[in-house]
Design an enzyme around this catalytic site. Structure first.
Site, mmCIF file in Angstrom:
data_model
loop_
_atom_site.group_PDB
_atom_site.id
_atom_site.type_symbol
_atom_site.label_atom_id
_atom_site.label_comp_id
_atom_site.label_asym_id
_atom_site.label_seq_id
_atom_site.Cartn_x
_atom_site.Cartn_y
_atom_site.Cartn_z
ATOM 1 N N LYS A 151 -44.523 -1.400 26.422
ATOM 2 C CA LYS A 151 -43.987 -0.176 25.821
ATOM 3 C C LYS A 151 -42.779 0.332 26.592
ATOM 4 O O LYS A 151 -41.820 0.850 26.002
ATOM 5 C CB LYS A 151 -45.079 0.897 25.777
ATOM 6 C CG LYS A 151 -44.621 2.252 25.214
ATOM 7 C CD LYS A 151 -44.049 2.129 23.796
ATOM 8 C CE LYS A 151 -43.983 3.452 23.047
ATOM 9 N NZ LYS A 151 -43.326 4.555 23.720
ATOM 10 N N GLU A 184 -34.933 0.419 22.955
ATOM 11 C CA GLU A 184 -34.650 1.587 22.107
ATOM 12 C C GLU A 184 -33.443 2.361 22.641
ATOM 13 O O GLU A 184 -32.542 2.733 21.872
ATOM 14 C CB GLU A 184 -35.888 2.477 22.068
ATOM 15 C CG GLU A 184 -35.787 3.741 21.263
ATOM 16 C CD GLU A 184 -37.054 4.568 21.405
ATOM 17 O OE1 GLU A 184 -36.936 5.760 21.775
ATOM 18 O OE2 GLU A 184 -38.151 4.027 21.162
ATOM 19 N N SER A 229 -46.038 3.403 19.566
ATOM 20 C CA SER A 229 -44.694 3.695 19.086
ATOM 21 C C SER A 229 -44.722 4.019 17.597
ATOM 22 O O SER A 229 -45.468 3.419 16.836
ATOM 23 C CB SER A 229 -43.753 2.513 19.335
ATOM 24 O OG SER A 229 -42.448 2.811 18.880
ATOM 25 N N HIS A 242 -39.964 -1.797 25.494
ATOM 26 C CA HIS A 242 -39.677 -1.363 24.126
ATOM 27 C C HIS A 242 -38.746 -0.153 24.159
ATOM 28 O O HIS A 242 -37.734 -0.092 23.448
ATOM 29 C CB HIS A 242 -40.989 -1.019 23.426
ATOM 30 C CG HIS A 242 -40.867 -0.221 22.163
ATOM 31 N ND1 HIS A 242 -40.523 1.122 22.151
ATOM 32 C CD2 HIS A 242 -41.059 -0.549 20.858
ATOM 33 C CE1 HIS A 242 -40.497 1.570 20.912
ATOM 34 N NE2 HIS A 242 -40.823 0.574 20.112
ATOM 35 N N ASN A 243 -39.070 0.821 25.001
ATOM 36 C CA ASN A 243 -38.260 2.029 25.076
ATOM 37 C C ASN A 243 -36.887 1.752 25.682
ATOM 38 O O ASN A 243 -35.903 2.387 25.310
ATOM 39 C CB ASN A 243 -38.987 3.107 25.886
ATOM 40 C CG ASN A 243 -40.120 3.748 25.105
ATOM 41 O OD1 ASN A 243 -40.603 3.182 24.127
ATOM 42 N ND2 ASN A 243 -40.547 4.911 25.536
#
Length: 472
Positions: A185, A192, A131, A188-189
């Protein structure tokens, strides 16, 4: 340089692959890049500058032979079939003990499949989320690797050298088994997505609901980045709102289409959260609102048929007070969104045997990545004090922060409702908080309904076991 044994290999010299390879070279890591495009392969050395331990090639055989054993090489190619195609092309050239790292946003079940298939041939496979975008790859990303713990030691010195640093600590660590890196990840997204939707709803309320000028809007986000809201996404929002369009002279954001695109990681987060029975309503709403944005023609017709006459400006005094309420409301919703994502990670770690340490996840998200924010240090400390913390809302300090701000988000949502402004991610963030702290939920009635129409049985609060009633 042609006789050098390189420390690391990079497959795919597009924007991300090239920048990460250059980052490695800057830190003294000898790296060789492979790309079928001769121009990209040749440009790598030129861009790195004289004397840097870096080279590009179009030959897979030369590439593999040039990496020291056990070989460590990373794929930065589009997720899906391209990853499998590159692996298939390289596999005959590799040896047991070699390591392949997939640095793309691969769907985590694909990573688990590749781990199993390659382990049968003695090859270690890592899925690693990266990222930070183009700039992060070049100057220091946050990196999320998962795979074989012993094999990670071959990768660790290189990854720690190129990762972003916070207080001298690299924003990379071994996360866990199998697809742990890609899973972290993915979430995480998802977080986001949620925070970006919260920012968009904030922007919309200020612009359409309160008629803030472009200058006033930009000033709000710039000021907020000096507060507890300091974060990469708030920072870039302030910069975006400054940018003028060279064609029209207007603020560029005002001439950008409101049809949003996505690559699927937010959707994957929501889908898998439902599989795990992990409620992530703020992320769900962010995904749904990107879907809603695609119905532009229908929204245009609906705006004519169902006009909103409640939009308008407030007085300056009200505006100043509202901006303060909105800042607290945003903090509340942002922390709620992080809490949902981190709770999903905890459940996934148990379900998939990842062995995640959430304090380490919060730690490596503090720098380099898109969702980096000052509040992540509070999260790291919360998990450091209690590694088994099931939800960030149960940390005394974080819980008190939200209690202190709950009236702000309620007042902002009342305003939005009165003005007919959609703020679904804010509403979902508050509803998550209210539901999570409810000792009793009305799902007893749902249990009764299920038993009434489908004889699905129910549980009682005063006896063990399952029960069925003849309701009529």
């Amino acid at each position: 340089m042609n006789n050098t044994l390189y420390e690391f290999g990079m497959v795919g010299l597009g924007v991300m692959g090239r920048n990460l390879a250059l980052n490695m070279a800057d830190h003294g890591v000898a790296v060789i890049g492979l790309d079928l495009d001769p121009e990209k392969a040749g440009a790598l050395e030129t861009e790195a500058g004289a004397g840097k331990p870096v080279r590009g090639t179009t030959s897979a055989e030369e590439f593999v032979k040039s990496i020291r054993r056990p070989r460590a090489l990373m794929l930065l190619v589009p997720a899906g079939k391209p990853v499998d195609m590159v692996i298939a092309s390289l596999l005959p050239l590799l040896e047991p003990g070699d390591i392949i790292v997939d640095g793309g946003n691969s769907y985590f079940p694909d990573t688990d499949r590749r781990v199993t298939e390659l382990a049968e041939k003695g090859i270690h496979f890592f899925g690693m989320g990266i990222s930070g975008g183009e700039k992060g790859a070049r100057f220091g990303p946050s990196m999320m690797p998962g795979g074989n713990r012993e094999a990670y030691e071959r990768l660790r010195p290189t990854f720690e050298a190129v990762a972003a640093k916070v207080n001298g600590e690299p924003c990379v660590t071994y996360l866990g088994n199998g697809s742990a890196g890609n899973y972290v990840k993915m979430v995480h997204n998802g977080i986001e997505y949620g925070i970006m939707q919260l920012i968009a709803e904030t922007y919309d309320l200020l612009k359409r609901g309160l008629n803030f000028s472009d200058e006033e809007l930009q000033a709000v986000f710039e000021q907020w980045n000096q507060t507890e809201l300091q974060s990469f996404l708030i920072e870039i929002t302030g910069e975006i709102l400054k940018k003028e369009d060279e064609v029209t002279g207007k603020r560029l954001v005002s001439v950008i289409s409101d049809r949003a695109r996505s690559k699927g990681t937010g959707k994957w987060t929501s889908q898998n959260a439902m599989d795990l029975q992990a409620p992530v309503p703020s992320i769900d709403m962010a995904v749904l609102m990107r879907d809603m944005s695609k119905y532009k023609e229908e929204r245009v017709e609906a705006a004519k048929l169902l006009p909103n006459h409640t939009l308008g400006a407030s007085t300056v005094a009200q505006r100043d007070e509202l901006v303060n309420h909105l800042r607290n409301a945003f903090y509340f919703a942002m922390v709620s969104t992080y809490a949902q994502g981190m709770a999903q990670l905890r459940l996934a770690s148990e379900a998939y045997n990842y062995g995640l340490q959430l304090q380490e996840v919060a730690k490596i998200w503090r720098g380099g990545c898109i969702i980096r924010a000052v509040c992540l240090e509070d999260f790291r400390q919360a998990y450091d004090k209690n590694p088994e913390l099931p939800n960030l809302l149960l940390d005394p300090k974080i819980g008190k922060d939200l209690l202190d701000r709950q009236q702000d988000i309620r007042s902002i949502l009342k305003l939005a409702i009165d003005k007919g402004m959609p703020m679904p991610a804010f509403m979902a963030s508050l509803s998550y908080f209210d539901a999570y702290r409810s000792e009793t939920l009305p799902t007893n009635l749902i249990q009764a309904q299920r038993d009434y129409f489908g004889a699905h049985t129910y549980e009682r609060i005063d006896q063990e076991g399952l029960f069925h009633t003849q309701w009529s």
